[in-house]
Design an enzyme around this catalytic site. Structure first.
Site, mmCIF file in Angstrom:
data_model
loop_
_atom_site.group_PDB
_atom_site.id
_atom_site.type_symbol
_atom_site.label_atom_id
_atom_site.label_comp_id
_atom_site.label_asym_id
_atom_site.label_seq_id
_atom_site.Cartn_x
_atom_site.Cartn_y
_atom_site.Cartn_z
ATOM 1 N N HIS A 142 63.736 30.738 38.495
ATOM 2 C CA HIS A 142 64.210 32.588 38.354
ATOM 3 C C HIS A 142 64.118 33.634 39.566
ATOM 4 O O HIS A 142 64.653 34.609 40.009
ATOM 5 C CB HIS A 142 64.052 32.504 37.081
ATOM 6 C CG HIS A 142 64.092 31.652 36.187
ATOM 7 N ND1 HIS A 142 65.163 31.578 34.872
ATOM 8 C CD2 HIS A 142 63.158 31.191 35.151
ATOM 9 C CE1 HIS A 142 64.999 31.433 34.277
ATOM 10 N NE2 HIS A 142 64.388 30.224 34.010
HETATM 11 C C1 BDR Z 1 61.034 34.857 34.085
HETATM 12 O O1 BDR Z 1 60.064 35.021 32.912
HETATM 13 C C2 BDR Z 1 59.139 34.377 34.167
HETATM 14 O O2 BDR Z 1 58.343 33.122 32.330
HETATM 15 C C3 BDR Z 1 59.050 33.867 34.841
HETATM 16 O O3 BDR Z 1 58.439 33.806 36.042
HETATM 17 C C4 BDR Z 1 60.625 34.028 35.135
HETATM 18 O O4 BDR Z 1 60.355 35.875 35.990
HETATM 19 C C5 BDR Z 1 61.938 33.854 33.910
HETATM 20 O O5 BDR Z 1 63.100 34.470 32.302
#
Ligand code: BDR
Ligand code: CA
Length: 308
Positions: A243
């Site tokens: 992500h």
């Molecule tokens: C986001 O949530 C966190 O767990 C990850 O680092 C990312 O920024 C994904 O939903």
């Protein structure tokens, strides 16, 4: 080419760590500061993790690290040890910091950088938007002058990853997220719809790090092993969504992601739809951009910088 100044705001979990490595290895930008926010782990753990990642990057220039919000604006903190490990970096256990980070001043730092660099600055927000919302509350004019704010968060046409409809960052601090998406900033929201188009499999990982010295290879394996096990449960495959690196790629090379301009809001009611992103009508000129797709060729080229 003069590198563009960037400030990274992060909750320093596994994918944040990869995004920070990517940023520190990208000549297009210069990282002026890294600010931390509670999210994947508690904020002091996130700060410690950022130091560990900067050390791992091994670059001669070390950006200042400033510790920020320990809790969301109005709701109690929720962390994600089941995804990112107990300390936020999988099974890596970073050494204690030699010197304490400057604490509680992240929003101040972000607003000060906004005043200093104006439209040359890019803010990359990889965690809950608590610090960014506080910076907006401190100095909305300066924050509106920022050239670009890229926020990883939201889920529009795909299910949430924290409950049925919400993405983690916007779920943790929906009040902050709603302030940020409605404040008329030059904002690009990078939702799960896009970040889930990029998946790293265990085999990809092994190939990417195969030629590294054993210590570096082990570092990546220990960072990603548990994260991939978690995805094996949720996605049926030993793999990982990247992500935050995908959002970082757009900050480094604008255009890696395709976008549409549309008003959005974030549900703040602490019920089943908490943190949900919805399309909405905002006053003229206040709408952010929302990413819709990935240029996979460009992403592949950039993402190679991570595995060193
Ligand atoms: C986001 O949530 C966190 O767990 C990850 O680092 C990312 O920024 C994904 O939903
Ligand atoms: Ca994150």
């Amino acid at each position: 080419m003069t590198p563009r100044p960037v400030v990274i705001d992060t909750d320093a979990g596994v994918d944040d760590a990869l995004a920070i490595l990517l940023a520190l290895r990208s000549p297009e930008i210069s990282v002026e500061a890294v600010t931390t926010v509670a999210g994947n782990a508690e904020v002091h753990q996130c700060t410690r993790n950022v130091y560990a990642v900067i050390e791992r990057a091994g670059s001669s220039v070390r950006p200042p690290v400033v510790q920020g919000s320990a809790a969301p604006l109005r709701l109690p903190l929720i962390t994600a040890p089941e995804v990112h490990g107990a300390g936020g970096l999988g099974s890596l256990v970073p050494r204690l910091m030699k010197r304490p980070a400057r604490t509680g001043t992240a929003a101040f730092t972000i607003a000060a950088l906004a005043r200093r660099f104006g439209n040359r600055l890019t803010v990359v927000a990889l965690g809950p938007l608590t610090n960014i919302a506080r910076a907006v509350q401190k100095d909305v004019r300066a924050m509106r002058s920022v050239g670009r704010i890229v926020s990883m968060g939201g889920a529009f046409r795909v299910p949430g990853n924290t409950g049925p409809v919400a993405e983690f960052n916007y779920f943790v601090d929906p009040h902050a997220a709603d302030i940020v998406v409605t404040s008329g900033l030059r904002l690009t929201v990078v939702p799960l719809d896009v970040t889930q188009q990029v998946m790293l499999t265990w085999d990809n990982l092994c190939t990417s790090v195969a030629k590294l010295p054993a210590r570096r290879r082990t570092w990546f394996h220990r960072l990603l092993d548990g994260y991939m096990e978690y995805h094996a449960l949720t996605e049926g495959r030993r793999s990982a969504y990247l992500h935050d690196p995908v959002a970082m790629a757009e900050a480094i090379r604008p255009g890696v992601l395709s976008k549409v301009r549309t008003g959005i809001r974030v549900e703040t009611w602490n019920g089943p739809a908490r943190g949900m992103t919805v399309f909405a009508t905002l006053p003229a000129g206040k709408s952010p951009f929302v990413a819709t797709g990935v240029d996979h060729g460009n992403w592949k080229i950039l993402s190679r910088r991570i595995w060193r």
